[in-house]
Write an enzyme that holds these catalytic residues in place. Sequence first.
Site, short mmCIF file in Angstrom:
data_model
loop_
_atom_site.label_atom_id
_atom_site.label_comp_id
_atom_site.label_asym_id
_atom_site.label_seq_id
_atom_site.Cartn_x
_atom_site.Cartn_y
_atom_site.Cartn_z
CE LYS A 119 -71.16 -1.19 -77.00
NZ LYS A 119 -71.94 -2.12 -77.27
CB ALA A 157 -77.23 -2.65 -73.89
N GLY A 158 -80.15 -4.06 -74.10
CA GLY A 158 -81.28 -4.42 -73.66
C GLY A 158 -82.53 -4.38 -74.58
N GLY A 175 -77.87 -7.81 -73.28
CA GLY A 175 -78.38 -9.30 -73.27
C GLY A 175 -79.61 -9.85 -73.01
CG ASN A 189 -74.68 -8.68 -81.18
OD1 ASN A 189 -73.40 -8.65 -81.05
ND2 ASN A 189 -75.32 -9.85 -81.72
#
Lengths: 265, 68
Positions: A101, A189-190, A162, A211
């Site tokens: 990644k 993400a987001g 995040g 995550n």
Amino acid sequence: MKASNWTVYGQELSSRLFIGTALYPSPKVMVDAIRASKAEVITVSLRRQSANQSNSGEQFWQMIEDLNCHLLPNTAGCYSVKEALKTAHMARELFDTDWVKLEVMGDSYNLQPDPFALVEATKILIEDGFKVFPYTTDDLVLCQKLAELGCEVLMPWGAPIGTGQGLLNPYALKTLRERLPEMTLLVDAGIGKPSDAVQAMELGFDGILLNTAVAEALEPETMAYAFADAINAGRLAYEAGIMPKRDNAKPSTPTLDQPIWQQHG
Amino acid sequence: MTSNQIQFNGESVALESAKTVADLLEKQSVTGRFIVVINDEVVPKSNWQAHPVNAGDNIEIMSPISGG
């Protein structure tokens, strides 16, 4: 009902969720949440051992081995091509995988990828045999360039890492889907809540990488179940074919043979 | 740094009698899942027995951690 399987760099997968291993309140919570998510790919990272801690990675390694997932190492924290290349090579040796990644950040405030460095690093890593999963902005031309270089997967952001703000630019993501119809696309993400993931999947994205939304939920394991169901539902909806929006109402109850007093012309 | 020192995980350490990566790992009691990076280059495990360590080398032991 389960959505169709898919393939990532030749690897057939059942789950369309990639999940991170960071930020959980405890290792046990992490393991329970990842199992609940049914994810088959987990993201990991690497760091230098501290001088007085000679086996610091062992406990984590044992846990991820027990999860029996495919590992996707990241190059988090890299702000230059040189750093990213070095980290990718270390990750390949440490995790015994050519998946990476690729993160090359350009701004420390919103962790926005540096598009120029990302393209340069991607080119070099692909030439060196890596299977690159670039963490990218949702810029069409950048994504086209990454595709031309040989990426089989692209991972545009929904919002900065995040933040949990969901899909800030659905138009750009929809455009990517339409203009790169053969590309495997994940929103990375987001994502903050399951409905964000549903929205991305309904747009035709192939998967979701997240995550924080699970790790920082009050109950990560329960949230992992919620995301697994949401992502499957979003994909099923896309596969089923979503009806087009209309400007005017259209009755869902048949009007034919209604009594005369209910007919309005 | 004296002539017999290396940088090991960011700290100055005496090389002493270690001549190879394998010697050094044993002396420093490094265990678990890790890789060895010397002067920014990964040293494959298959080379640990033979790869020399020299005074002035910057040696880093990299381990898995959680990531997103």
